[in-house]
Design a protein around this motif. Structure first.
Motif, PDB file in Angstrom:
ATOM      1  N   ASN A  81       0.832  -1.198   0.000  1.00 24.69           N
ATOM      2  CA  ASN A  81       0.000   0.000   0.000  1.00 24.69           C
ATOM      3  C   ASN A  81       0.869   1.250   0.000  1.00 24.69           C
ATOM      4  OD1 ASN A  81      -2.611  -1.231   0.111  1.00 24.69           O
ATOM      5  ND2 ASN A  81      -2.220  -1.752   2.245  1.00 24.69           N
ATOM      6  N   PHE A  82       0.533   2.160  -0.898  1.00 28.19           N
ATOM      7  CA  PHE A  82       1.181   3.469  -0.951  1.00 28.19           C
ATOM      8  C   PHE A  82       0.079   4.501  -1.088  1.00 28.19           C
ATOM      9  CE2 PHE A  82       3.435   6.886  -3.335  1.00 28.19           C
ATOM     10  CZ  PHE A  82       4.317   7.240  -2.328  1.00 28.19           C
ATOM     11  N   GLY A  83      -0.404   4.979   0.075  1.00 25.91           N
ATOM     12  CA  GLY A  83      -1.576   5.833   0.045  1.00 25.91           C
ATOM     13  C   GLY A  83      -2.793   5.023  -0.385  1.00 25.91           C
ATOM     14  N   PRO A  84      -3.567   5.519  -1.316  1.00 27.38           N
ATOM     15  CA  PRO A  84      -4.737   4.773  -1.806  1.00 27.38           C
ATOM     16  C   PRO A  84      -4.401   3.785  -2.917  1.00 27.38           C
ATOM     17  CG  PRO A  84      -4.702   6.942  -2.789  1.00 27.38           C
ATOM     18  CD  PRO A  84      -3.519   6.895  -1.853  1.00 27.38           C
ATOM     19  N   PHE A  85      -3.105   3.628  -3.257  1.00 23.08           N
ATOM     20  CA  PHE A  85      -2.712   2.811  -4.399  1.00 23.08           C
ATOM     21  C   PHE A  85      -2.021   1.536  -3.928  1.00 23.08           C
ATOM     22  CE2 PHE A  85      -2.356   7.313  -5.612  1.00 23.08           C
ATOM     23  CZ  PHE A  85      -3.316   7.365  -6.602  1.00 23.08           C
ATOM     24  N   LEU A  86      -2.066   0.502  -4.805  1.00 18.34           N
ATOM     25  CA  LEU A  86      -1.328  -0.744  -4.608  1.00 18.34           C
ATOM     26  C   LEU A  86      -0.209  -0.799  -5.634  1.00 18.34           C
ATOM     27  CD1 LEU A  86      -4.182  -3.330  -3.977  1.00 18.34           C
ATOM     28  CD2 LEU A  86      -2.447  -2.616  -2.356  1.00 18.34           C
ATOM     29  N   LEU A  87       1.043  -0.889  -5.144  1.00 22.76           N
ATOM     30  CA  LEU A  87       2.196  -0.838  -6.033  1.00 22.76           C
ATOM     31  C   LEU A  87       3.077  -2.049  -5.803  1.00 22.76           C
ATOM     32  CD1 LEU A  87       3.193   2.916  -5.558  1.00 22.76           C
ATOM     33  CD2 LEU A  87       1.766   1.950  -7.359  1.00 22.76           C
ATOM     34  N   ASP A  88       3.857  -2.384  -6.825  1.00 20.84           N
ATOM     35  CA  ASP A  88       4.838  -3.445  -6.713  1.00 20.84           C
ATOM     36  C   ASP A  88       5.922  -3.007  -5.735  1.00 20.84           C
ATOM     37  OD1 ASP A  88       6.584  -5.511  -7.003  1.00 20.84           O
ATOM     38  OD2 ASP A  88       6.813  -5.350  -9.173  1.00 20.84           O
ATOM     39  N   SER A  89       6.270  -3.905  -4.804  1.00 18.78           N
ATOM     40  CA  SER A  89       7.251  -3.543  -3.778  1.00 18.78           C
ATOM     41  C   SER A  89       8.606  -3.189  -4.378  1.00 18.78           C
ATOM     42  CB  SER A  89       7.407  -4.699  -2.779  1.00 18.78           C
ATOM     43  OG  SER A  89       7.824  -5.881  -3.458  1.00 18.78           O
ATOM     44  N   GLN A  90       8.968  -3.792  -5.507  1.00 20.80           N
ATOM     45  CA  GLN A  90      10.250  -3.494  -6.129  1.00 20.80           C
ATOM     46  C   GLN A  90      10.292  -2.091  -6.730  1.00 20.80           C
ATOM     47  OE1 GLN A  90      11.013  -6.632  -8.925  1.00 20.80           O
ATOM     48  NE2 GLN A  90      11.306  -8.185  -7.342  1.00 20.80           N
ATOM     49  N   LYS A  91       9.135  -1.517  -7.032  1.00 15.27           N
ATOM     50  CA  LYS A  91       9.073  -0.181  -7.622  1.00 15.27           C
ATOM     51  C   LYS A  91       8.651   0.875  -6.625  1.00 15.27           C
ATOM     52  CE  LYS A  91       7.870  -2.085 -12.159  1.00 15.27           C
ATOM     53  NZ  LYS A  91       6.878  -2.091 -13.256  1.00 15.27           N
ATOM     54  N   LEU A  92       8.562   0.488  -5.343  1.00 14.70           N
ATOM     55  CA  LEU A  92       8.094   1.433  -4.348  1.00 14.70           C
ATOM     56  C   LEU A  92       9.050   2.604  -4.186  1.00 14.70           C
ATOM     57  CD1 LEU A  92       5.976   2.109  -2.213  1.00 14.70           C
ATOM     58  CD2 LEU A  92       7.288   0.743  -0.577  1.00 14.70           C
ATOM     59  N   GLY A  93      10.366   2.335  -4.200  1.00 15.74           N
ATOM     60  CA  GLY A  93      11.341   3.411  -4.063  1.00 15.74           C
ATOM     61  C   GLY A  93      11.243   4.435  -5.176  1.00 15.74           C
ATOM     62  N   PHE A  94      11.033   3.964  -6.397  1.00  9.82           N
ATOM     63  CA  PHE A  94      10.909   4.878  -7.535  1.00  9.82           C
ATOM     64  C   PHE A  94       9.704   5.793  -7.374  1.00  9.82           C
ATOM     65  CE2 PHE A  94       8.724   5.589 -11.612  1.00  9.82           C
ATOM     66  CZ  PHE A  94       9.657   6.399 -12.236  1.00  9.82           C
ATOM     67  N   TRP A  95       8.559   5.221  -6.980  1.00 15.07           N
ATOM     68  CA  TRP A  95       7.353   6.031  -6.861  1.00 15.07           C
ATOM     69  C   TRP A  95       7.426   6.974  -5.671  1.00 15.07           C
ATOM     70  CZ3 TRP A  95       4.542   6.700 -10.822  1.00 15.07           C
ATOM     71  CH2 TRP A  95       4.407   5.697 -11.784  1.00 15.07           C
ATOM     72  N   LYS A  96       8.169   6.603  -4.627  1.00 14.45           N
ATOM     73  CA  LYS A  96       8.371   7.536  -3.523  1.00 14.45           C
ATOM     74  C   LYS A  96       9.159   8.749  -3.989  1.00 14.45           C
ATOM     75  CE  LYS A  96       8.044   4.554   0.545  1.00 14.45           C
ATOM     76  NZ  LYS A  96       8.777   3.995   1.717  1.00 14.45           N
ATOM     77  N   GLY A  97      10.214   8.501  -4.818  1.00 15.50           N
ATOM     78  CA  GLY A  97      10.971   9.621  -5.363  1.00 15.50           C
ATOM     79  C   GLY A  97      10.113  10.516  -6.245  1.00 15.50           C
ATOM     80  N   VAL A  98       9.268   9.874  -7.063  1.00 17.78           N
ATOM     81  CA  VAL A  98       8.367  10.655  -7.919  1.00 17.78           C
ATOM     82  C   VAL A  98       7.405  11.474  -7.069  1.00 17.78           C
ATOM     83  CG1 VAL A  98       6.515  10.464  -9.619  1.00 17.78           C
ATOM     84  CG2 VAL A  98       8.569   9.063  -9.847  1.00 17.78           C
ATOM     85  N   PHE A  99       6.954  10.890  -5.959  1.00 18.04           N
ATOM     86  CA  PHE A  99       5.993  11.582  -5.099  1.00 18.04           C
ATOM     87  C   PHE A  99       6.584  12.871  -4.519  1.00 18.04           C
ATOM     88  CE2 PHE A  99       4.237  12.288  -0.824  1.00 18.04           C
ATOM     89  CZ  PHE A  99       2.907  12.437  -1.131  1.00 18.04           C
ATOM     90  N   TRP A 100       7.889  12.849  -4.197  1.00 19.96           N
ATOM     91  CA  TRP A 100       8.513  14.038  -3.621  1.00 19.96           C
ATOM     92  C   TRP A 100       8.985  15.014  -4.693  1.00 19.96           C
ATOM     93  CZ3 TRP A 100       7.586  15.035   1.182  1.00 19.96           C
ATOM     94  CH2 TRP A 100       7.384  13.996   2.089  1.00 19.96           C
ATOM     95  N   VAL A 101       9.404  14.529  -5.833  1.00 24.55           N
ATOM     96  CA  VAL A 101       9.937  15.404  -6.878  1.00 24.55           C
ATOM     97  C   VAL A 101       8.815  16.052  -7.683  1.00 24.55           C
ATOM     98  CG1 VAL A 101      11.320  15.451  -9.001  1.00 24.55           C
ATOM     99  CG2 VAL A 101      12.110  14.154  -7.019  1.00 24.55           C
ATOM    100  N   ALA A 102       7.703  15.333  -7.865  1.00 20.52           N
ATOM    101  CA  ALA A 102       6.630  15.831  -8.729  1.00 20.52           C
ATOM    102  C   ALA A 102       6.088  17.189  -8.288  1.00 20.52           C
ATOM    103  CB  ALA A 102       5.511  14.799  -8.803  1.00 20.52           C
ATOM    104  N   PRO A 103       5.830  17.432  -6.987  1.00 17.25           N
ATOM    105  CA  PRO A 103       5.325  18.766  -6.616  1.00 17.25           C
ATOM    106  C   PRO A 103       6.292  19.897  -6.948  1.00 17.25           C
ATOM    107  CG  PRO A 103       4.940  17.191  -4.857  1.00 17.25           C
ATOM    108  CD  PRO A 103       5.820  16.516  -5.842  1.00 17.25           C
ATOM    109  N   VAL A 104       7.598  19.639  -6.766  1.00 13.12           N
ATOM    110  CA  VAL A 104       8.589  20.675  -7.075  1.00 13.12           C
ATOM    111  C   VAL A 104       8.590  20.981  -8.571  1.00 13.12           C
ATOM    112  CG1 VAL A 104      11.034  21.275  -6.971  1.00 13.12           C
ATOM    113  CG2 VAL A 104       9.973  19.978  -5.098  1.00 13.12           C
ATOM    114  N   VAL A 105       8.593  19.939  -9.363  1.00 12.44           N
ATOM    115  CA  VAL A 105       8.579  20.134 -10.817  1.00 12.44           C
ATOM    116  C   VAL A 105       7.300  20.836 -11.247  1.00 12.44           C
ATOM    117  CG1 VAL A 105       8.581  18.933 -13.032  1.00 12.44           C
ATOM    118  CG2 VAL A 105      10.076  18.140 -11.196  1.00 12.44           C
TER     119      VAL A 105
END
Length: 271
Positions: free
Chosen positions: A205-229
């Protein structure tokens, strides 16, 4: 016009992607289709039902076909449809031979027993093979009745706790076996534990979404970088649309550059 055309093309591509679905099963009963949809939902596989003349069809996304088939195969779903005694011995006006009648009777007994055993919690597949008493040739002794039961079950079923009751039920249901429930030569029961499906994709679980555990780190980075961009894009878009804001920003930057250059100068001031 170009923007409208691009938007229409994007909508068409999204609609075509959404229609990429495949029929997994067809002709199911309402109960079986509900069991299939519920089991797939446990593994986070989206499926929906579609009513047809022959029954209910299960539809899943094409990308989930492989996982859906393995999940349902491990769970023994959908359940094998069985024929009742009334359906086998319908009055159709056709005269059957004694051999045909005997074969149909044996088949009907097996079907009824399998249907009853399948109602036990934890049973995935139940098969019953019946041999009724028969005289092979005149003058020879009658061959005794026998039965073999095969049960594939989940870990929720304890074979030792139900074996005695299954033996008693099968022996009481077959002619010539009322007192032979404890004879392993006449009534054998085989329990086989099912191998549970191990999903290679571990979802977290990543918020309201279900993600592959191997890609969790990538989506966490996107989650923090996306607002800045996004903020930088909004600022750039705003400055591009408002000429007065852009001019004011440039003047402020030039003023700061001049102040810094004035502070860093070591030349004496003119008198």
């Amino acid at each position: 016009m170009k923007i409208i055309g691009a938007s229409l093309l994007l909508c068409v591509l999204m609609l075509s992607g959404c229609s990429d679905e495949t029929d997994l099963f067809g002709g199911l009963s309402e109960a079986d289709s509900n069991d299939v949809v519920a089991k797939l939902a446990d593994q986070h596989i989206e499926a929906h039902k579609r009513s047809e003349k022959a029954g209910v069809a299960i539809v899943v996304a094409t990308r989930d076909i492989n996982r859906a088939v393995r999940v349902l195969d491990a769970a023994g779903l959908p359940r094998h449809s069985r024929t009742s005694l009334g359906e086998i011995f319908k009055k159709e006006g056709v005269i059957s031979t004694p051999l045909e009648e005997r074969a149909r009777y044996i088949y009907a007994l097996s079907q009824e027993l399998e249907s009853t055993l399948s109602q036990i919690d934890g049973v995935i597949v139940a098969r019953v093979h019946v041999v009724l008493p028969e005289r092979i040739a005149p003058g020879e002794p009658v061959q005794p009745a026998s039965a073999a039961v095969f049960i594939k079950h989940t870990t929720a079923l304890d074979p030792d706790s139900v074996k005695g009751r299954i033996q008693q039920m099968v022996a009481s249901s077959l002619p010539g076996m009322s007192g032979e429930s404890q004879d392993p030569k006449k009534l054998s029961i085989v329990f086989v534990p099912a191998v549970e499906y191990q999903d290679e994709e571990r979802l977290v679980n990543f918020g309201p979404f279900l993600l592959d555990s191997q890609k969790l780190g990538f989506w966490k980075g996107v989650f923090w970088v996306a607002p800045v961009v996004l903020m930088l894009l909004i600022a750039a878009l705003t400055l591009g649309l408002r000429a007065d804001w852009r001019q004011a920003l440039l003047l402020q930057i030039q003023r700061r550059i001049r102040l810094r250059s004035g502070k860093g100068s070591t030349l004496p001031a003119r008198t």
